[in-house]
Design an enzyme around this catalytic site. Structure first.
Site, short mmCIF file in Angstrom:
data_model
loop_
_atom_site.label_atom_id
_atom_site.label_comp_id
_atom_site.label_asym_id
_atom_site.label_seq_id
_atom_site.Cartn_x
_atom_site.Cartn_y
_atom_site.Cartn_z
N LYS A 1 -54.87 -25.15 -37.21
CA LYS A 1 -53.64 -24.67 -36.57
C LYS A 1 -53.51 -23.15 -36.61
O LYS A 1 -52.55 -22.60 -36.09
CB LYS A 1 -52.43 -25.32 -37.25
CG LYS A 1 -52.41 -26.84 -37.10
CD LYS A 1 -51.32 -27.49 -37.93
CE LYS A 1 -49.97 -27.40 -37.36
NZ LYS A 1 -48.98 -28.20 -38.13
N LYS B 1 -52.53 -21.37 -38.85
CA LYS B 1 -51.25 -21.04 -39.48
C LYS B 1 -51.52 -20.73 -40.95
O LYS B 1 -52.20 -21.49 -41.63
CB LYS B 1 -50.28 -22.24 -39.42
CG LYS B 1 -49.53 -22.40 -38.11
CD LYS B 1 -48.39 -23.41 -38.26
CE LYS B 1 -47.50 -23.46 -37.04
NZ LYS B 1 -46.33 -24.33 -37.23
N1 C2G Z 1 -38.78 -27.61 -35.03
C1 C2G Z 1 -37.54 -27.68 -34.39
N2 C2G Z 1 -36.85 -26.54 -34.21
C2 C2G Z 1 -37.33 -25.35 -34.63
C3 C2G Z 1 -38.58 -25.28 -35.27
C4 C2G Z 1 -39.29 -26.44 -35.46
O1 C2G Z 1 -37.09 -28.76 -34.00
N3 C2G Z 1 -36.58 -24.22 -34.42
C5 C2G Z 1 -39.52 -28.87 -35.19
C6 C2G Z 1 -40.88 -28.85 -34.48
O2 C2G Z 1 -40.72 -29.17 -33.10
C7 C2G Z 1 -41.64 -29.93 -35.25
C8 C2G Z 1 -41.07 -29.80 -36.68
O3 C2G Z 1 -39.83 -29.08 -36.56
O4 C2G Z 1 -41.31 -31.21 -34.73
C9 C2G Z 1 -42.00 -29.05 -37.62
O5 C2G Z 1 -42.24 -27.77 -37.06
P1 C2G Z 1 -43.65 -27.06 -37.40
O6 C2G Z 1 -43.84 -27.03 -38.85
O7 C2G Z 1 -43.73 -25.80 -36.59
O8 C2G Z 1 -44.64 -28.14 -36.78
P2 C2G Z 1 -45.98 -27.87 -35.96
O9 C2G Z 1 -46.71 -26.73 -36.52
O10 C2G Z 1 -45.62 -27.87 -34.54
O11 C2G Z 1 -46.84 -29.17 -36.38
O12 C2G Z 1 -49.79 -32.73 -35.50
C10 C2G Z 1 -48.56 -32.13 -35.16
C11 C2G Z 1 -48.37 -30.82 -35.86
O13 C2G Z 1 -48.62 -30.93 -37.25
C12 C2G Z 1 -46.96 -30.29 -35.62
#
Ligand code: C2G
Length: 129
Positions: free
Chosen positions: A45, A47
């Site tokens: 990712k 990240k």
């Molecule tokens: N999220 C949200 N609002 C935000 C930030 C995040 O609703 N302002 C939601 C994202 O859409 C996700 C969850 O919180 O459903 C977790 O966010 P992240 O940690 O950024 O997830 P991500 O890196 O997109 O990982 O296999 C799928 C991935 O692991 C998803």
């Protein structure tokens, strides 16, 4: 018991994540969070998390909406997770809209609206981290 699963990194946990988890839990009775491991984050990712997997797991386990935290180690585990844990609904933010429709073969797929005004990137920028 209706089981829901969602996936993510959840680093620098913030209320956007909580909004997602709260709405995910409201879709069932039991919420599983598949939490991206440190290796998955850095290798797949691109990240780099502030908190380690163990620290992020501890934070998530303290949230009333979360019933179980499991590791997310690869992109491909979702279908097997859904079958192994007998999940009824897969939920994720709509930034992923359409990306996981293949899971409709195994369970309901729900994309929830992201909380628009908050993000880890914004937090870091505002704090000048
Ligand atoms: N999220 C949200 N609002 C935000 C930030 C995040 O609703 N302002 C939601 C994202 O859409 C996700 C969850 O919180 O459903 C977790 O966010 P992240 O940690 O950024 O997830 P991500 O890196 O997109 O990982 O296999 C799928 C991935 O692991 C998803």
């Amino acid at each position: 018991m209706k089981k829901v699963i969602t996936y993510g990194t959840f680093d620098l946990l913030h209320y956007g994540h909580i909004n997602l988890l709260q709405r995910a839990k409201a879709l069932g009775d039991y919420l599983i969070v598949a939490l991206s491991t440190d290796e998955f984050n850095s290798v797949e990712k691109n990240k780099y998390t502030y908190f380690t997997y163990e620290e992020r797991k501890r934070l998530l386990e303290a949230i009333r909406y979360v019933d179980l935290v499991i590791p997310e180690t690869c992109w491909e585990q979702k279908a097997s997770d859904v079958q192994e844990f007998k999940v009824d609904t897969f939920v994720i933010g709509d930034d992923w809209k359409g990306k996981f429709d293949f899971l409709k073969e195994y369970c309901e797929v729900v994309y929830l609206e992201r909380t628009p005004e908050i993000s880890t990137t914004k937090i870091k920028k505002d704090l000048k981290l």
